[in-house]
Design a protein around this motif. Sequence first.
Motif, PDB file in Angstrom:
ATOM      1  N   SER A   1       5.145  -0.999   4.898  1.00 39.27           N
ATOM      2  CA  SER A   1       4.518  -0.963   3.574  1.00 39.27           C
ATOM      3  C   SER A   1       5.484  -0.324   2.592  1.00 39.27           C
ATOM      4  N   VAL A   2       5.255  -0.580   1.299  1.00 45.28           N
ATOM      5  CA  VAL A   2       6.015   0.091   0.234  1.00 45.28           C
ATOM      6  C   VAL A   2       5.015   0.558  -0.814  1.00 45.28           C
ATOM      7  N   GLU A   3       4.956   1.869  -1.023  1.00 48.75           N
ATOM      8  CA  GLU A   3       4.053   2.427  -2.025  1.00 48.75           C
ATOM      9  C   GLU A   3       4.834   3.358  -2.952  1.00 48.75           C
ATOM     10  N   VAL A   4       4.185   3.738  -4.052  1.00 50.63           N
ATOM     11  CA  VAL A   4       4.838   4.582  -5.054  1.00 50.63           C
ATOM     12  C   VAL A   4       4.072   5.891  -5.247  1.00 50.63           C
ATOM     13  N   CYS A   5       4.831   6.966  -5.323  1.00 52.73           N
ATOM     14  CA  CYS A   5       4.285   8.273  -5.677  1.00 52.73           C
ATOM     15  C   CYS A   5       5.070   8.765  -6.884  1.00 52.73           C
TER      16      CYS A   5
END
Length: 182
Positions: free
Chosen positions: A121-125
Amino acid sequence: MDNEVEKPLLSSEEISRRTLEMAHEITRDYQGEDLVAIGVLKGAFVFLADLVRQVELPLEIDFVAVSSYGTDTMSSGVVKIIKDIDLNVTGKHVLLVEDIVDTGLTLKYLMGVLGERGPASVEVCALLNKPEARKVEIDVKYKGFDVPPLFVVGYGLDYAERFRHLPYVGVLKEFEGRNELS
Ligand code: IMP
Ligand code: MG
């Protein structure tokens, strides 16, 4: 030099309180997963350092550097990687850690590039978010604070490489009253 910066928009206490909440969410969401936190240089270095120290999970850390703010890459939407990550992210959960999401072009590009490397997965914080400045849709899974479309500095964010070391986020006095720098 502090007198060039307006009083904190976000104090260091507010930032650390919110960072801890975000770290708790990350700890809860990535239990038992292979997590790689990737900081976007240079701006994210302070936030990433504070964030990961509150995440109670095993994780790997890497950094990527992209062409900087204020160049023609802004208008063209073309972002260039200046320094790539060293780690292999195949099968791992990638968390891109950013100081601020402005137009969204940088993260859109990075999510695309990293997404092609077979991550789980690729997520942003992102610590800060300027919703009014968005040019492309970005799903920011972990968002610290929404800020007005003003030029902010401190806590990693710079203006011409200055002010990154300030422990708070403030508005540059020079740009007060103006809507946007870019
Ligand atoms: P975006 O591609 O327009 O979302 O740009 C994101 C990058 O622009 C951030 O990582 C920052 O380095 C820079 N940036 C955007 N807004 C500001 C600001 O208010 N102060 C300092 N840097 C900013
Ligand atoms: Mg940045």
